[in-house]
Scaffold this motif. Structure first.
Motif, PDB file in Angstrom:
ATOM      1  N   THR A 138      -5.607   7.884  -9.873  1.00 11.80           N
ATOM      2  CA  THR A 138      -6.895   7.580  -9.253  1.00 11.80           C
ATOM      3  C   THR A 138      -6.896   6.167  -8.681  1.00 11.80           C
ATOM      4  OG1 THR A 138      -8.041   9.060 -10.788  1.00 11.80           O
ATOM      5  CG2 THR A 138      -9.383   7.386  -9.690  1.00 11.80           C
ATOM      6  N   VAL A 139      -6.403   5.230  -9.460  1.00 13.52           N
ATOM      7  CA  VAL A 139      -6.401   3.825  -9.037  1.00 13.52           C
ATOM      8  C   VAL A 139      -5.413   3.595  -7.891  1.00 13.52           C
ATOM      9  CG1 VAL A 139      -5.852   1.471  -9.797  1.00 13.52           C
ATOM     10  CG2 VAL A 139      -7.202   2.978 -11.268  1.00 13.52           C
ATOM     11  N   ALA A 140      -4.260   4.243  -7.937  1.00 16.79           N
ATOM     12  CA  ALA A 140      -3.209   3.992  -6.943  1.00 16.79           C
ATOM     13  C   ALA A 140      -3.663   4.246  -5.498  1.00 16.79           C
ATOM     14  CB  ALA A 140      -1.953   4.792  -7.273  1.00 16.79           C
ATOM     15  N   PRO A 141      -4.185   5.420  -5.165  1.00 15.00           N
ATOM     16  CA  PRO A 141      -4.586   5.608  -3.769  1.00 15.00           C
ATOM     17  C   PRO A 141      -5.804   4.763  -3.385  1.00 15.00           C
ATOM     18  CG  PRO A 141      -5.072   7.578  -5.035  1.00 15.00           C
ATOM     19  CD  PRO A 141      -4.295   6.658  -5.927  1.00 15.00           C
ATOM     20  N   ALA A 142      -6.673   4.461  -4.351  1.00 14.78           N
ATOM     21  CA  ALA A 142      -7.806   3.572  -4.047  1.00 14.78           C
ATOM     22  C   ALA A 142      -7.296   2.176  -3.699  1.00 14.78           C
ATOM     23  CB  ALA A 142      -8.772   3.521  -5.229  1.00 14.78           C
ATOM     24  N   LEU A 143      -6.320   1.711  -4.443  1.00 17.40           N
ATOM     25  CA  LEU A 143      -5.724   0.404  -4.154  1.00 17.40           C
ATOM     26  C   LEU A 143      -4.970   0.436  -2.818  1.00 17.40           C
ATOM     27  CD1 LEU A 143      -5.139  -2.498  -4.976  1.00 17.40           C
ATOM     28  CD2 LEU A 143      -3.267  -1.632  -6.421  1.00 17.40           C
ATOM     29  N   SER A 144      -4.235   1.514  -2.570  1.00 16.15           N
ATOM     30  CA  SER A 144      -3.536   1.648  -1.290  1.00 16.15           C
ATOM     31  C   SER A 144      -4.533   1.639  -0.132  1.00 16.15           C
ATOM     32  CB  SER A 144      -2.706   2.933  -1.257  1.00 16.15           C
ATOM     33  OG  SER A 144      -1.634   2.861  -2.170  1.00 16.15           O
TER      34      SER A 144
ATOM     35  N   GLY B  13       0.820  -1.217   0.000  1.00 19.27           N
ATOM     36  CA  GLY B  13       0.000   0.000   0.000  1.00 19.27           C
ATOM     37  C   GLY B  13       0.848   1.257   0.000  1.00 19.27           C
ATOM     38  N   CYS B  14       1.889   1.263   0.822  1.00 20.09           N
ATOM     39  CA  CYS B  14       2.779   2.425   0.893  1.00 20.09           C
ATOM     40  C   CYS B  14       3.507   2.659  -0.428  1.00 20.09           C
ATOM     41  CB  CYS B  14       3.797   2.249   2.016  1.00 20.09           C
ATOM     42  SG  CYS B  14       3.098   2.317   3.666  1.00 20.09           S
ATOM     43  N   LEU B  15       4.086   1.599  -0.972  1.00 19.30           N
ATOM     44  CA  LEU B  15       4.855   1.742  -2.215  1.00 19.30           C
ATOM     45  C   LEU B  15       3.974   2.157  -3.382  1.00 19.30           C
ATOM     46  CD1 LEU B  15       7.365  -1.231  -1.931  1.00 19.30           C
ATOM     47  CD2 LEU B  15       7.787   1.210  -1.497  1.00 19.30           C
ATOM     48  N   ILE B  16       2.782   1.606  -3.460  1.00 19.79           N
ATOM     49  CA  ILE B  16       1.864   1.985  -4.538  1.00 19.79           C
ATOM     50  C   ILE B  16       1.521   3.462  -4.441  1.00 19.79           C
ATOM     51  CG2 ILE B  16      -0.511   1.692  -5.389  1.00 19.79           C
ATOM     52  CD1 ILE B  16      -0.108  -1.351  -4.759  1.00 19.79           C
ATOM     53  N   TYR B  17       1.222   3.933  -3.236  1.00 21.14           N
ATOM     54  CA  TYR B  17       0.889   5.356  -3.082  1.00 21.14           C
ATOM     55  C   TYR B  17       2.087   6.232  -3.451  1.00 21.14           C
ATOM     56  CZ  TYR B  17      -0.995   9.727  -1.457  1.00 21.14           C
ATOM     57  OH  TYR B  17      -1.444  11.028  -1.433  1.00 21.14           O
ATOM     58  N   LEU B  18       3.247   5.888  -2.923  1.00 27.24           N
ATOM     59  CA  LEU B  18       4.430   6.713  -3.152  1.00 27.24           C
ATOM     60  C   LEU B  18       4.859   6.738  -4.620  1.00 27.24           C
ATOM     61  CD1 LEU B  18       6.440   5.732   0.037  1.00 27.24           C
ATOM     62  CD2 LEU B  18       5.399   7.969  -0.441  1.00 27.24           C
ATOM     63  N   VAL B  19       4.818   5.591  -5.277  1.00 21.60           N
ATOM     64  CA  VAL B  19       5.296   5.513  -6.660  1.00 21.60           C
ATOM     65  C   VAL B  19       4.211   5.934  -7.663  1.00 21.60           C
ATOM     66  CG1 VAL B  19       6.127   3.940  -8.464  1.00 21.60           C
ATOM     67  CG2 VAL B  19       7.027   3.766  -6.129  1.00 21.60           C
ATOM     68  N   ALA B  20       3.031   5.325  -7.554  1.00 21.37           N
ATOM     69  CA  ALA B  20       2.017   5.505  -8.594  1.00 21.37           C
ATOM     70  C   ALA B  20       1.104   6.707  -8.356  1.00 21.37           C
ATOM     71  CB  ALA B  20       1.173   4.237  -8.738  1.00 21.37           C
ATOM     72  N   CYS B  21       1.167   7.295  -7.183  1.00 15.24           N
ATOM     73  CA  CYS B  21       0.376   8.504  -6.930  1.00 15.24           C
ATOM     74  C   CYS B  21       1.306   9.724  -6.901  1.00 15.24           C
ATOM     75  CB  CYS B  21      -0.407   8.354  -5.625  1.00 15.24           C
ATOM     76  SG  CYS B  21      -1.544   9.712  -5.303  1.00 15.24           S
ATOM     77  N   ILE B  22       2.200   9.769  -5.927  1.00 13.96           N
ATOM     78  CA  ILE B  22       3.102  10.918  -5.832  1.00 13.96           C
ATOM     79  C   ILE B  22       4.129  10.915  -6.961  1.00 13.96           C
ATOM     80  CG2 ILE B  22       4.907  12.002  -4.441  1.00 13.96           C
ATOM     81  CD1 ILE B  22       3.233  11.473  -2.009  1.00 13.96           C
ATOM     82  N   GLY B  23       4.737   9.769  -7.224  1.00 15.64           N
ATOM     83  CA  GLY B  23       5.743   9.697  -8.290  1.00 15.64           C
ATOM     84  C   GLY B  23       5.173  10.060  -9.652  1.00 15.64           C
ATOM     85  N   VAL B  24       4.036   9.493  -9.995  1.00 15.05           N
ATOM     86  CA  VAL B  24       3.402   9.803 -11.291  1.00 15.05           C
ATOM     87  C   VAL B  24       3.051  11.291 -11.366  1.00 15.05           C
ATOM     88  CG1 VAL B  24       1.271   9.454 -12.630  1.00 15.05           C
ATOM     89  CG2 VAL B  24       2.601   7.482 -11.850  1.00 15.05           C
ATOM     90  N   THR B  25       2.565  11.842 -10.273  1.00 16.15           N
ATOM     91  CA  THR B  25       2.244  13.277 -10.255  1.00 16.15           C
ATOM     92  C   THR B  25       3.472  14.108 -10.587  1.00 16.15           C
ATOM     93  OG1 THR B  25       0.491  12.969  -8.619  1.00 16.15           O
ATOM     94  CG2 THR B  25       1.437  15.176  -8.791  1.00 16.15           C
ATOM     95  N   MET B  26       4.573  13.811  -9.924  1.00 14.65           N
ATOM     96  CA  MET B  26       5.784  14.614 -10.098  1.00 14.65           C
ATOM     97  C   MET B  26       6.456  14.409 -11.458  1.00 14.65           C
ATOM     98  SD  MET B  26       5.768  16.355  -7.505  1.00 14.65           S
ATOM     99  CE  MET B  26       4.699  16.301  -6.097  1.00 14.65           C
ATOM    100  N   VAL B  27       6.400  13.191 -11.960  1.00 16.59           N
ATOM    101  CA  VAL B  27       7.112  12.875 -13.206  1.00 16.59           C
ATOM    102  C   VAL B  27       6.268  13.194 -14.446  1.00 16.59           C
ATOM    103  CG1 VAL B  27       8.123  10.983 -14.552  1.00 16.59           C
ATOM    104  CG2 VAL B  27       8.582  11.154 -12.105  1.00 16.59           C
ATOM    105  N   PHE B  28       4.958  13.067 -14.348  1.00 17.98           N
ATOM    106  CA  PHE B  28       4.117  13.239 -15.536  1.00 17.98           C
ATOM    107  C   PHE B  28       3.161  14.427 -15.444  1.00 17.98           C
ATOM    108  CE2 PHE B  28       5.308   8.726 -15.474  1.00 17.98           C
ATOM    109  CZ  PHE B  28       5.956   8.663 -16.697  1.00 17.98           C
ATOM    110  N   ASN B  29       2.305  14.479 -14.439  1.00 18.70           N
ATOM    111  CA  ASN B  29       1.269  15.515 -14.397  1.00 18.70           C
ATOM    112  C   ASN B  29       1.827  16.916 -14.150  1.00 18.70           C
ATOM    113  OD1 ASN B  29      -0.123  12.818 -13.393  1.00 18.70           O
ATOM    114  ND2 ASN B  29      -1.650  14.056 -14.451  1.00 18.70           N
ATOM    115  N   VAL B  30       2.731  17.062 -13.190  1.00 23.68           N
ATOM    116  CA  VAL B  30       3.274  18.386 -12.890  1.00 23.68           C
ATOM    117  C   VAL B  30       4.036  18.971 -14.084  1.00 23.68           C
ATOM    118  CG1 VAL B  30       4.932  19.654 -11.440  1.00 23.68           C
ATOM    119  CG2 VAL B  30       3.247  18.141 -10.380  1.00 23.68           C
ATOM    120  N   PRO B  31       4.900  18.219 -14.772  1.00 25.07           N
ATOM    121  CA  PRO B  31       5.558  18.812 -15.945  1.00 25.07           C
ATOM    122  C   PRO B  31       4.561  19.253 -17.028  1.00 25.07           C
ATOM    123  CG  PRO B  31       6.784  16.896 -15.227  1.00 25.07           C
ATOM    124  CD  PRO B  31       5.498  16.916 -14.428  1.00 25.07           C
ATOM    125  N   LEU B  32       3.499  18.496 -17.226  1.00 23.87           N
ATOM    126  CA  LEU B  32       2.475  18.918 -18.180  1.00 23.87           C
ATOM    127  C   LEU B  32       1.822  20.216 -17.711  1.00 23.87           C
ATOM    128  CD1 LEU B  32       0.896  15.444 -19.029  1.00 23.87           C
ATOM    129  CD2 LEU B  32       2.028  16.979 -20.667  1.00 23.87           C
TER     130      LEU B  32
END
Length: 164
Positions: free
Chosen positions: A144-150, A92-111
């Motif tokens: 969306t899926v990442a924190p729901a899964l976490s 749960g922790c790794l999914i949130y950190l990688v697929a929620c925060i990580g995806v935000t920083m690497v993909f959504n924020v640069p866009l």
């Protein structure tokens, strides 16, 4: 005492995950489709405003605060490693950190940062907007899926601990 504190932190992280998943779900299910239906300059201006306003204490506490809790809970996963609940907590922790925060920083924020530099009523912005809607929303589905899964994994870890 430590066991009870860990359970409370997991519960708080689960609530945070639910809040964050709900925000991202709203964007995936109706905010971005609505912005895509209006003229590009209006959609661009609205999204530029959203990208500024989202940096506020309530959202950032839920989003980054849950991430900080996940970092703390990694130690809890180690404490419970001999039980399935420790592995559920770690996942749960790794999914949130990688697929929620990580995806935000690497993909959504640069866009968002690229969109912020554009004048909404230019041809360049309209061209980028089409790509932005597709890419940003696709990555938002992951967020969306990442924190729901976490959230589900945290609840399962708590249920498993209660059964031990």
């Amino acid at each position: 005492m430590l066991e009870r504190s860990l359970e409370v932190l997991i519960f708080i992280a689960a609530v945070g995950c639910g809040l964050v998943a709900g925000v991202f779900f709203a964007f995936s299910s109706f905010v971005m489709p609505a912005l895509g239906r209006i003229p590009a300059p209006s959609g661009i201006s609205a999204m530029q405003s959203i990208s500024v306003v989202v940096i506020n204490p309530s959202f950032m506490t839920a989003f980054m605060g849950t991430g900080a809790l996940c970092l703390v809970l990694l130690a809890g996963a180690w404490m419970w490693w001999g039980d399935l609940s420790g592995k559920l907590l770690l996942a749960g922790c790794l999914i949130y950190l990688v697929a929620c925060i990580g995806v935000t920083m690497v993909f959504n924020v640069p866009l968002n940062d690229t969109l912020a530099t554009m004048q909404a009523d230019t041809a360049e912005a309209a061209s980028f907007w089409s790509r932005y809607l597709t890419e940003w929303t696709a990555w938002n589905h992951v967020r969306t899926v990442a924190p729901a899964l976490s959230l589900a994994l945290f609840v399962l870890a708590l249920i498993r601990r209660a059964a031990v």
